[in-house]
Design an enzyme around this catalytic site. Structure first.
Site, PDB file in Angstrom:
ATOM      1  N   GLU A 128       0.819  -1.205   0.000  1.00  0.00           N
ATOM      2  CA  GLU A 128       0.000   0.000   0.000  1.00  0.00           C
ATOM      3  C   GLU A 128       0.851   1.251   0.000  1.00  0.00           C
ATOM      4  O   GLU A 128       1.984   1.242   0.463  1.00  0.00           O
ATOM      5  CB  GLU A 128      -0.835   0.047   1.272  1.00  0.00           C
ATOM      6  N   CYS A 158       3.176   8.494   1.540  1.00  0.00           N
ATOM      7  CA  CYS A 158       3.511   7.556   2.616  1.00  0.00           C
ATOM      8  C   CYS A 158       3.883   6.225   1.952  1.00  0.00           C
ATOM      9  O   CYS A 158       3.071   5.599   1.285  1.00  0.00           O
ATOM     10  CB  CYS A 158       2.291   7.409   3.522  1.00  0.00           C
ATOM     11  N   CYS A 213       5.340  -7.208   8.030  1.00  0.00           N
ATOM     12  CA  CYS A 213       6.290  -6.692   9.025  1.00  0.00           C
ATOM     13  C   CYS A 213       6.475  -7.741  10.106  1.00  0.00           C
ATOM     14  O   CYS A 213       5.518  -8.366  10.552  1.00  0.00           O
ATOM     15  CB  CYS A 213       5.757  -5.401   9.631  1.00  0.00           C
ATOM     16  N   CYS A 265       3.068  -5.470  15.828  1.00  0.00           N
ATOM     17  CA  CYS A 265       2.414  -4.615  16.829  1.00  0.00           C
ATOM     18  C   CYS A 265       0.931  -4.966  16.943  1.00  0.00           C
ATOM     19  O   CYS A 265       0.289  -5.316  15.952  1.00  0.00           O
ATOM     20  CB  CYS A 265       2.581  -3.148  16.462  1.00  0.00           C
ATOM     21  N   CYS A 275      -1.738  -3.049  14.613  1.00  0.00           N
ATOM     22  CA  CYS A 275      -1.366  -2.763  13.227  1.00  0.00           C
ATOM     23  C   CYS A 275      -1.772  -3.895  12.271  1.00  0.00           C
ATOM     24  O   CYS A 275      -1.426  -5.055  12.482  1.00  0.00           O
ATOM     25  CB  CYS A 275       0.139  -2.542  13.167  1.00  0.00           C
ATOM     26  N   GLY A 284       5.597  -2.048   6.940  1.00  0.00           N
ATOM     27  CA  GLY A 284       6.966  -2.485   7.212  1.00  0.00           C
ATOM     28  C   GLY A 284       7.747  -1.577   8.135  1.00  0.00           C
ATOM     29  O   GLY A 284       7.348  -0.451   8.415  1.00  0.00           O
ATOM     30  N   GLU A 285       8.868  -2.105   8.628  1.00  0.00           N
ATOM     31  CA  GLU A 285       9.739  -1.357   9.528  1.00  0.00           C
ATOM     32  C   GLU A 285      10.985  -0.906   8.734  1.00  0.00           C
ATOM     33  O   GLU A 285      11.848  -1.726   8.406  1.00  0.00           O
ATOM     34  CB  GLU A 285      10.129  -2.258  10.718  1.00  0.00           C
ATOM     35  N   HIS A 287       4.014   5.534  21.551  1.00  0.00           N
ATOM     36  CA  HIS A 287       2.677   5.058  21.946  1.00  0.00           C
ATOM     37  C   HIS A 287       2.416   5.018  23.446  1.00  0.00           C
ATOM     38  O   HIS A 287       1.293   5.259  23.882  1.00  0.00           O
ATOM     39  CB  HIS A 287       2.335   3.709  21.297  1.00  0.00           C
ATOM     40  N   ASN A 340      -6.600   3.982  14.501  1.00  0.00           N
ATOM     41  CA  ASN A 340      -7.512   3.601  13.440  1.00  0.00           C
ATOM     42  C   ASN A 340      -7.923   2.158  13.728  1.00  0.00           C
ATOM     43  O   ASN A 340      -7.085   1.265  13.618  1.00  0.00           O
ATOM     44  CB  ASN A 340      -6.753   3.688  12.112  1.00  0.00           C
ATOM     45  N   CYS A 400      -2.110   1.853   8.053  1.00  0.00           N
ATOM     46  CA  CYS A 400      -1.120   0.939   7.538  1.00  0.00           C
ATOM     47  C   CYS A 400      -1.623  -0.508   7.417  1.00  0.00           C
ATOM     48  O   CYS A 400      -2.026  -1.126   8.379  1.00  0.00           O
ATOM     49  CB  CYS A 400       0.007   1.072   8.554  1.00  0.00           C
TER      50      CYS A 400
HETATM   51  N1  SAH Z   1       7.159   0.353  11.245  1.00  0.00           N
HETATM   52  C1  SAH Z   1       7.253   1.760  11.393  1.00  0.00           C
HETATM   53  C2  SAH Z   1       6.615   2.531  10.259  1.00  0.00           C
HETATM   54  C3  SAH Z   1       5.345   2.004   9.708  1.00  0.00           C
HETATM   55  S1  SAH Z   1       3.947   2.091  10.789  1.00  0.00           S
HETATM   56  C4  SAH Z   1       6.695   2.194  12.734  1.00  0.00           C
HETATM   57  O1  SAH Z   1       6.097   1.373  13.421  1.00  0.00           O
HETATM   58  O2  SAH Z   1       6.894   3.352  13.089  1.00  0.00           O
HETATM   59  C5  SAH Z   1       3.599   3.834  10.721  1.00  0.00           C
HETATM   60  C6  SAH Z   1       2.852   4.385  11.917  1.00  0.00           C
HETATM   61  O3  SAH Z   1       1.503   3.911  11.903  1.00  0.00           O
HETATM   62  C7  SAH Z   1       3.458   3.977  13.262  1.00  0.00           C
HETATM   63  O4  SAH Z   1       3.530   5.098  14.112  1.00  0.00           O
HETATM   64  C8  SAH Z   1       2.438   2.971  13.744  1.00  0.00           C
HETATM   65  O5  SAH Z   1       2.506   2.837  15.129  1.00  0.00           O
HETATM   66  C9  SAH Z   1       1.150   3.557  13.218  1.00  0.00           C
HETATM   67  N2  SAH Z   1       0.003   2.648  13.180  1.00  0.00           N
HETATM   68  C10 SAH Z   1      -0.053   1.371  12.786  1.00  0.00           C
HETATM   69  N3  SAH Z   1      -1.312   0.886  12.886  1.00  0.00           N
HETATM   70  C11 SAH Z   1      -2.066   1.903  13.334  1.00  0.00           C
HETATM   71  C12 SAH Z   1      -3.450   2.036  13.648  1.00  0.00           C
HETATM   72  N4  SAH Z   1      -4.297   1.014  13.503  1.00  0.00           N
HETATM   73  N5  SAH Z   1      -3.881   3.231  14.104  1.00  0.00           N
HETATM   74  C13 SAH Z   1      -3.022   4.272  14.245  1.00  0.00           C
HETATM   75  N6  SAH Z   1      -1.726   4.211  13.963  1.00  0.00           N
HETATM   76  C14 SAH Z   1      -1.246   3.032  13.526  1.00  0.00           C
HETATM   77 FE1  SF4 Z   2       4.567  -2.260  14.161  1.00  0.00          FE
HETATM   78 FE2  SF4 Z   2       5.215  -0.472  12.252  1.00  0.00          FE
HETATM   79 FE3  SF4 Z   2       5.516  -3.127  11.827  1.00  0.00          FE
HETATM   80 FE4  SF4 Z   2       3.067  -2.105  11.973  1.00  0.00          FE
HETATM   81  S1  SF4 Z   2       4.591  -1.657  10.424  1.00  0.00           S
HETATM   82  S2  SF4 Z   2       3.806  -4.010  12.958  1.00  0.00           S
HETATM   83  S3  SF4 Z   2       3.355  -0.492  13.491  1.00  0.00           S
HETATM   84  S4  SF4 Z   2       6.590  -1.893  13.341  1.00  0.00           S
END
Ligand code: SAH
Ligand code: SF4
Length: 354
Positions: A92, A110, A117, A121, A124, A169-170, A226, A299, A342
């Site tokens: 995406e 973005c 990933c 988390c 996510c 992804g990270e 967070h 979200n 994401c």
């Molecule tokens: N992996 C990296 C970048 C991608 S995620 C990271 O974790 O920072 C980008 C952002 O989206 C991160 O701040 C993540 O915590 C946030 N994110 C992921 N799922 C989300 C959700 N359901 N609602 C709000 N923010 C979210």
């Molecule tokens: Fe966590 Fe970022 Fe990976 Fe989603 S993309 S699982 S928020 S590290």
């Protein structure tokens, strides 16, 4: 013979390849501009490169534009794309700030850096799917190029001005490719996007934060914090067990010492954590750190059980931080109605295929 991905090559690499196949040096510059600046999607569009030369180049360079599977548009101008890669995987990519009054010249993309990933988390959609593979430099840059291509069909002057590595992804677990992609996107003969207009978001890969400060002190850094409590963060972001908050904040201090840049701390608020004591704990953790807090309403993603916070409680949460002298903004949600969090579009699309 070694075949390289055209969109992932620097100008110097193209010069080297042209030399090897006895093409003139200026062909490399033409090629670089067609691909990186004009964002063409086929060899045929490269008008000033003759058919024979194109054929010779084809023998050394692969060219796979991303296939647009889906595009969704929301009322605020956000556009979300689902792209298919050459091996069938999907990623995406989101375009924000497009044609918003007041910031007409800011167009932020973005970008995704991995398929899936490994961090996993709890909130996510990408994390729920697990890790598939890293994206190549060409695939990372390709997202910006293909969005540029598609939008230019409606708006020929369109330019991407900002990049956030906040898609799937990270980024710091695909470090070399992401850094190389940043160099290409920054190139004057390419998209020419300023280093300071690109931001890497990380869940906290401590050694890479310090390495990034040394390797590219210009690019922006956002840390997905967070929460200020290890016991909560361990459950939200499993990476926290390896790099707990003490080590993460020490790395952030070192990062600022080297780069003199302000870090953005992302804090996703849910109905469960939008509390006074959470805000106070955050204020204590961030005391003395040169940073800025960005509050984001979570979200809700199917299967995570997280609910959106009450807006009034969110404002109170922000006030606690402000009163402690911390710079804070609340990100109004963009594109929520198009599943812009994401990994959600891919999740929904794969669900429909099942
Ligand atoms: N992996 C990296 C970048 C991608 S995620 C990271 O974790 O920072 C980008 C952002 O989206 C991160 O701040 C993540 O915590 C946030 N994110 C992921 N799922 C989300 C959700 N359901 N609602 C709000 N923010 C979210
Ligand atoms: Fe966590 Fe970022 Fe990976 Fe989603 S993309 S699982 S928020 S590290």
């Amino acid at each position: 013979m070694d075949i390289r991905e055209l969109r992932g090559c620097s100008e110097d690499e193209l010069i080297e390849i042209c030399k090897e196949i006895s093409l003139k040096r200026f062909r490399a510059s033409q090629l670089f501009q067609w691909v990186q600046q004009k964002a063409v999607r086929t060899w045929e569009e490269m008008k000033n490169i003759g058919g024979r030369d194109r054929q010779t180049l084809c023998s050394r360079l692969s060219f796979y534009p991303l296939e647009k599977v889906r595009e969704q548009r929301s009322k605020d101008g956000t556009r979300k794309y689902l792209f298919r890669l050459n091996d069938g995987e999907t990623i995406e990519c989101v375009l924000m700030d497009y044609a918003r009054t007041g910031s007409r010249d800011r167009h932020t993309v973005c970008v995704s850096t991995q398929v899936g990933c490994a961090v996993g988390c709890a909130f996510c959609a990408t994390g729920l799917e697990g890790f598939r593979r890293n994206l190549s430099v060409a695939e990372i840059v390709g997202q910006v190029l293909d969005i540029t291509y598609y939008v230019r069909r409606e708006d020929p002057d369109f330019l991407v001005t900002n990049i956030v590595f906040m898609g799937m992804g990270e980024p710091l677990l695909n470090y070399d490719q992401v850094l190389q992609a940043i160099l290409l996107l920054n190139h004057r003969q390419g998209q020419n996007i300023g280093m300071r207009r690109m931001t890497i978001s990380t869940c906290g890969v401590v050694p890479r934060i310090i390495q990034l400060a040394k390797d590219n002190p210009q690019v922006g850094l956002a840390v997905s914090l967070h929460t200020a409590r290890d016991e909560v963060r361990n459950d939200l972001i499993p990476m926290n067990r390896r790099y707990p908050l003490g080590r993460l904040m020490a790395a952030c201090r070192e990062y600022t010492q080297i780069t003199h840049r302000r870090i953005t701390f992302e804090v996703a608020l849910t109905a469960g954590n939008v509390k006074q004591e959470e805000a106070e704990a955050l204020a204590r953790l961030l005391k003395g750190q040169f940073g800025h807090v960005n509050l984001i309403p979570v979200n809700p993603v199917a299967g995570t059980g997280m609910e959106r916070p009450d807006p009034e409680l969110m404002r109170r949460f922000a006030r606690v931080l402000e009163d402690a002298g911390i710079s804070v903004s609340s990100r109004e949600e963009r594109g929520a109605e198009i599943d812009a969090a994401c990994g959600q579009l891919r999740q929904q699309w794969e669900g429909e295929l099942k």
